[in-house]
Design a protein around this motif. Structure first.
Motif, PDB file in Angstrom:
ATOM      1  N   LEU A   1       2.502  -3.881  -9.808  1.00  0.00           N
ATOM      2  CA  LEU A   1       1.467  -2.776  -9.964  1.00  0.00           C
ATOM      3  C   LEU A   1       1.215  -2.654 -11.469  1.00  0.00           C
ATOM      4  O   LEU A   1       2.221  -2.517 -12.180  1.00  0.00           O
ATOM      5  CB  LEU A   1       2.075  -1.397  -9.395  1.00  0.00           C
ATOM      6  CG  LEU A   1       1.177  -0.366  -9.458  1.00  0.00           C
ATOM      7  CD1 LEU A   1      -0.152  -0.537  -8.772  1.00  0.00           C
ATOM      8  CD2 LEU A   1       1.779   0.931  -8.789  1.00  0.00           C
ATOM      9  N   GLN A   2       0.036  -2.161 -11.815  1.00  0.00           N
ATOM     10  CA  GLN A   2      -0.357  -2.072 -13.390  1.00  0.00           C
ATOM     11  C   GLN A   2      -1.006  -0.562 -13.431  1.00  0.00           C
ATOM     12  O   GLN A   2      -1.753  -0.373 -12.634  1.00  0.00           O
ATOM     13  CB  GLN A   2      -1.248  -3.107 -13.938  1.00  0.00           C
ATOM     14  CG  GLN A   2      -0.773  -4.605 -13.796  1.00  0.00           C
ATOM     15  CD  GLN A   2       0.490  -4.994 -14.846  1.00  0.00           C
ATOM     16  OE1 GLN A   2      -0.095  -4.650 -16.161  1.00  0.00           O
ATOM     17  NE2 GLN A   2       1.592  -5.144 -14.459  1.00  0.00           N
ATOM     18  N   CYS A   3      -0.605  -0.027 -14.454  1.00  0.00           N
ATOM     19  CA  CYS A   3      -1.043   1.409 -14.761  1.00  0.00           C
ATOM     20  C   CYS A   3      -1.422   1.206 -16.198  1.00  0.00           C
ATOM     21  O   CYS A   3      -0.852   0.889 -17.111  1.00  0.00           O
ATOM     22  CB  CYS A   3      -0.173   2.270 -14.384  1.00  0.00           C
ATOM     23  SG  CYS A   3      -0.566   4.104 -14.737  1.00  0.00           S
ATOM     24  N   VAL A   4      -3.011   1.841 -16.417  1.00  0.00           N
ATOM     25  CA  VAL A   4      -3.229   1.802 -17.679  1.00  0.00           C
ATOM     26  C   VAL A   4      -4.128   2.876 -18.083  1.00  0.00           C
ATOM     27  O   VAL A   4      -4.121   3.956 -17.039  1.00  0.00           O
ATOM     28  CB  VAL A   4      -4.297   0.640 -18.045  1.00  0.00           C
ATOM     29  CG1 VAL A   4      -3.746  -0.476 -17.849  1.00  0.00           C
ATOM     30  CG2 VAL A   4      -5.562   0.921 -17.116  1.00  0.00           C
TER      31      VAL A   4
ATOM     32  N   MET B   1       0.639  -1.236  -0.055  1.00  0.00           N
ATOM     33  CA  MET B   1       0.021  -0.019  -0.009  1.00  0.00           C
ATOM     34  C   MET B   1       1.143   1.291  -0.173  1.00  0.00           C
ATOM     35  O   MET B   1       0.598   2.117  -0.885  1.00  0.00           O
ATOM     36  CB  MET B   1      -0.919  -0.065   1.299  1.00  0.00           C
ATOM     37  CG  MET B   1      -1.769  -1.157   1.215  1.00  0.00           C
ATOM     38  SD  MET B   1      -3.162  -0.896   2.641  1.00  0.00           S
ATOM     39  CE  MET B   1      -4.455  -1.982   1.966  1.00  0.00           C
ATOM     40  N   GLU B   2       1.917   1.207   0.690  1.00  0.00           N
ATOM     41  CA  GLU B   2       2.679   2.432   0.941  1.00  0.00           C
ATOM     42  C   GLU B   2       3.471   2.721  -0.257  1.00  0.00           C
ATOM     43  O   GLU B   2       3.540   3.937  -0.663  1.00  0.00           O
ATOM     44  CB  GLU B   2       3.766   2.330   2.049  1.00  0.00           C
ATOM     45  CG  GLU B   2       3.102   2.885   3.545  1.00  0.00           C
ATOM     46  CD  GLU B   2       2.527   4.214   3.202  1.00  0.00           C
ATOM     47  OE1 GLU B   2       3.163   5.222   2.665  1.00  0.00           O
ATOM     48  OE2 GLU B   2       1.500   4.540   3.769  1.00  0.00           O
ATOM     49  N   PHE B   3       3.758   1.842  -1.144  1.00  0.00           N
ATOM     50  CA  PHE B   3       4.307   1.858  -2.663  1.00  0.00           C
ATOM     51  C   PHE B   3       3.527   2.597  -3.448  1.00  0.00           C
ATOM     52  O   PHE B   3       3.614   3.586  -4.285  1.00  0.00           O
ATOM     53  CB  PHE B   3       4.757   0.551  -3.017  1.00  0.00           C
ATOM     54  CG  PHE B   3       5.538   0.683  -4.430  1.00  0.00           C
ATOM     55  CD1 PHE B   3       6.932   1.352  -4.454  1.00  0.00           C
ATOM     56  CD2 PHE B   3       4.884   0.661  -5.517  1.00  0.00           C
ATOM     57  CE1 PHE B   3       7.531   1.423  -5.621  1.00  0.00           C
ATOM     58  CE2 PHE B   3       5.491   0.789  -6.975  1.00  0.00           C
ATOM     59  CZ  PHE B   3       6.888   1.253  -6.944  1.00  0.00           C
ATOM     60  N   VAL B   4       2.281   2.264  -3.439  1.00  0.00           N
ATOM     61  CA  VAL B   4       1.086   2.767  -4.296  1.00  0.00           C
ATOM     62  C   VAL B   4       1.002   4.176  -4.041  1.00  0.00           C
ATOM     63  O   VAL B   4       0.736   5.228  -4.579  1.00  0.00           O
ATOM     64  CB  VAL B   4      -0.198   1.932  -4.338  1.00  0.00           C
ATOM     65  CG1 VAL B   4      -1.301   2.372  -5.071  1.00  0.00           C
ATOM     66  CG2 VAL B   4       0.104   0.449  -4.634  1.00  0.00           C
ATOM     67  N   VAL B   5       0.804   4.513  -2.784  1.00  0.00           N
ATOM     68  CA  VAL B   5       0.529   6.009  -2.150  1.00  0.00           C
ATOM     69  C   VAL B   5       1.651   6.792  -2.736  1.00  0.00           C
ATOM     70  O   VAL B   5       1.687   7.942  -3.107  1.00  0.00           O
ATOM     71  CB  VAL B   5       0.604   6.015  -0.604  1.00  0.00           C
ATOM     72  CG1 VAL B   5       0.815   7.524  -0.151  1.00  0.00           C
ATOM     73  CG2 VAL B   5      -0.577   5.323  -0.089  1.00  0.00           C
ATOM     74  N   LEU B   6       3.063   6.133  -2.700  1.00  0.00           N
ATOM     75  CA  LEU B   6       4.087   6.907  -3.100  1.00  0.00           C
ATOM     76  C   LEU B   6       4.124   7.153  -4.355  1.00  0.00           C
ATOM     77  O   LEU B   6       4.411   8.346  -5.205  1.00  0.00           O
ATOM     78  CB  LEU B   6       5.453   6.299  -2.977  1.00  0.00           C
ATOM     79  CG  LEU B   6       6.750   6.558  -3.499  1.00  0.00           C
ATOM     80  CD1 LEU B   6       7.260   7.973  -2.888  1.00  0.00           C
ATOM     81  CD2 LEU B   6       7.863   5.864  -3.156  1.00  0.00           C
ATOM     82  N   VAL B   7       3.718   6.259  -5.485  1.00  0.00           N
ATOM     83  CA  VAL B   7       3.336   6.462  -6.716  1.00  0.00           C
ATOM     84  C   VAL B   7       2.486   7.371  -7.034  1.00  0.00           C
ATOM     85  O   VAL B   7       2.676   8.229  -7.930  1.00  0.00           O
ATOM     86  CB  VAL B   7       2.892   5.129  -7.636  1.00  0.00           C
ATOM     87  CG1 VAL B   7       2.382   5.380  -8.873  1.00  0.00           C
ATOM     88  CG2 VAL B   7       4.239   4.100  -7.611  1.00  0.00           C
ATOM     89  N   VAL B   8       1.200   7.721  -6.419  1.00  0.00           N
ATOM     90  CA  VAL B   8       0.219   8.369  -6.769  1.00  0.00           C
ATOM     91  C   VAL B   8       0.805   9.834  -6.139  1.00  0.00           C
ATOM     92  O   VAL B   8       0.726  10.948  -7.075  1.00  0.00           O
ATOM     93  CB  VAL B   8      -0.992   8.270  -5.901  1.00  0.00           C
ATOM     94  CG1 VAL B   8      -2.197   9.131  -6.337  1.00  0.00           C
ATOM     95  CG2 VAL B   8      -1.458   6.758  -6.543  1.00  0.00           C
ATOM     96  N   GLU B   9       1.578   9.859  -5.216  1.00  0.00           N
ATOM     97  CA  GLU B   9       2.197  11.533  -4.733  1.00  0.00           C
ATOM     98  C   GLU B   9       3.107  11.770  -5.968  1.00  0.00           C
ATOM     99  O   GLU B   9       3.058  13.075  -6.233  1.00  0.00           O
ATOM    100  CB  GLU B   9       2.957  11.284  -3.236  1.00  0.00           C
ATOM    101  CG  GLU B   9       2.126  10.953  -2.272  1.00  0.00           C
ATOM    102  CD  GLU B   9       2.713  10.786  -0.846  1.00  0.00           C
ATOM    103  OE1 GLU B   9       2.112  10.995   0.101  1.00  0.00           O
ATOM    104  OE2 GLU B   9       3.842  10.237  -0.934  1.00  0.00           O
ATOM    105  N   ARG B  10       4.024  10.702  -6.143  1.00  0.00           N
ATOM    106  CA  ARG B  10       5.073  11.237  -6.959  1.00  0.00           C
ATOM    107  C   ARG B  10       4.769  11.605  -8.445  1.00  0.00           C
ATOM    108  O   ARG B  10       5.161  12.580  -9.187  1.00  0.00           O
ATOM    109  CB  ARG B  10       6.061  10.280  -7.012  1.00  0.00           C
ATOM    110  CG  ARG B  10       7.296  10.565  -7.885  1.00  0.00           C
ATOM    111  CD  ARG B  10       8.575   9.319  -7.887  1.00  0.00           C
ATOM    112  NE  ARG B  10       9.207   9.025  -6.434  1.00  0.00           N
ATOM    113  CZ  ARG B  10      10.246   8.692  -6.529  1.00  0.00           C
ATOM    114  NH1 ARG B  10      10.993   8.160  -7.462  1.00  0.00           N
ATOM    115  NH2 ARG B  10      10.852   8.493  -5.325  1.00  0.00           N
TER     116      ARG B  10
ATOM    117  N   GLN C   1       6.020   5.934 -16.890  1.00  0.00           N
ATOM    118  CA  GLN C   1       6.554   6.202 -15.725  1.00  0.00           C
ATOM    119  C   GLN C   1       6.565   5.365 -14.616  1.00  0.00           C
ATOM    120  O   GLN C   1       7.238   4.861 -13.816  1.00  0.00           O
ATOM    121  CB  GLN C   1       6.545   7.874 -15.231  1.00  0.00           C
ATOM    122  CG  GLN C   1       7.093   8.679 -16.086  1.00  0.00           C
ATOM    123  CD  GLN C   1       6.966   9.896 -15.709  1.00  0.00           C
ATOM    124  OE1 GLN C   1       5.798  10.546 -15.265  1.00  0.00           O
ATOM    125  NE2 GLN C   1       7.705  11.002 -16.137  1.00  0.00           N
ATOM    126  N   VAL C   2       5.125   5.091 -14.421  1.00  0.00           N
ATOM    127  CA  VAL C   2       4.639   4.224 -13.100  1.00  0.00           C
ATOM    128  C   VAL C   2       5.216   2.808 -13.459  1.00  0.00           C
ATOM    129  O   VAL C   2       5.362   2.022 -12.513  1.00  0.00           O
ATOM    130  CB  VAL C   2       3.055   4.537 -13.251  1.00  0.00           C
ATOM    131  CG1 VAL C   2       2.522   3.306 -12.110  1.00  0.00           C
ATOM    132  CG2 VAL C   2       2.697   5.740 -12.512  1.00  0.00           C
TER     133      VAL C   2
END
Ligand code: TYC
Length: 129
Positions: free
Chosen positions: A122-125, A63-72, A110-111
């Protein structure tokens, strides 16, 4: 091709003005008839298509990694990023932002690169609105 001509947003082309000469003028070409030709091409603006960038849930990415991704990568506050992460965690998919095609494509890349570098699935589309 009416719809695509001259599609530069927000600009009005300057009139193209042919040389007008006074009576008996000595310019070249149309000085015999003392005429001027003024043309103006109509400016056509088109709003770009927009794309949602989405994160997909999985069972392994912390979860913390996803939070970091969304912030960054989506410039969200910690609080907003946490809420987006929890939305994805509970619903399977969630929106991080809406962008033009090339910006959305860059975010996805980037993600995905960042997730891969840290060995998370983690997948981003992106999807057209
Ligand atoms: N489901 C993950 C977990 O329980 C957290 C998670 C949230 C993963 C959002 C991906 O896009 C995601 N660790």
């Amino acid at each position: 091709m009416l719809g695509t001509a001259n599609a530069t947003a927000g600009t009005t082309p300057a009139p193209t003005t042919a040389m007008a000469t006074g009576p008996g003028g000595s310019g070249g070409g149309d000085d015999r008839s003392n005429t001027a030709i003024i043309t103006r091409t109509r400016t056509r603006t088109k709003r770009p298509s927009l794309y949602r960038v989405l994160l997909l849930n999985d069972d392994y990415t912390p979860m913390e990694f996803v939070v970091l991704v969304v912030e960054r990568f989506f410039n969200k506050s910690h609080e907003d990023a946490y809420q987006i992460m929890m939305h994805v965690h509970h619903n399977g998919v969630g929106e991080c932002g809406v962008f033009t095609y090339e910006v959305a494509e860059t975010k996805v890349t980037q993600v995905m690169d960042f997730a891969r570098k840290h060995q998370h699935p983690l997948q981003c589309v992106m999807e057209k609105k």
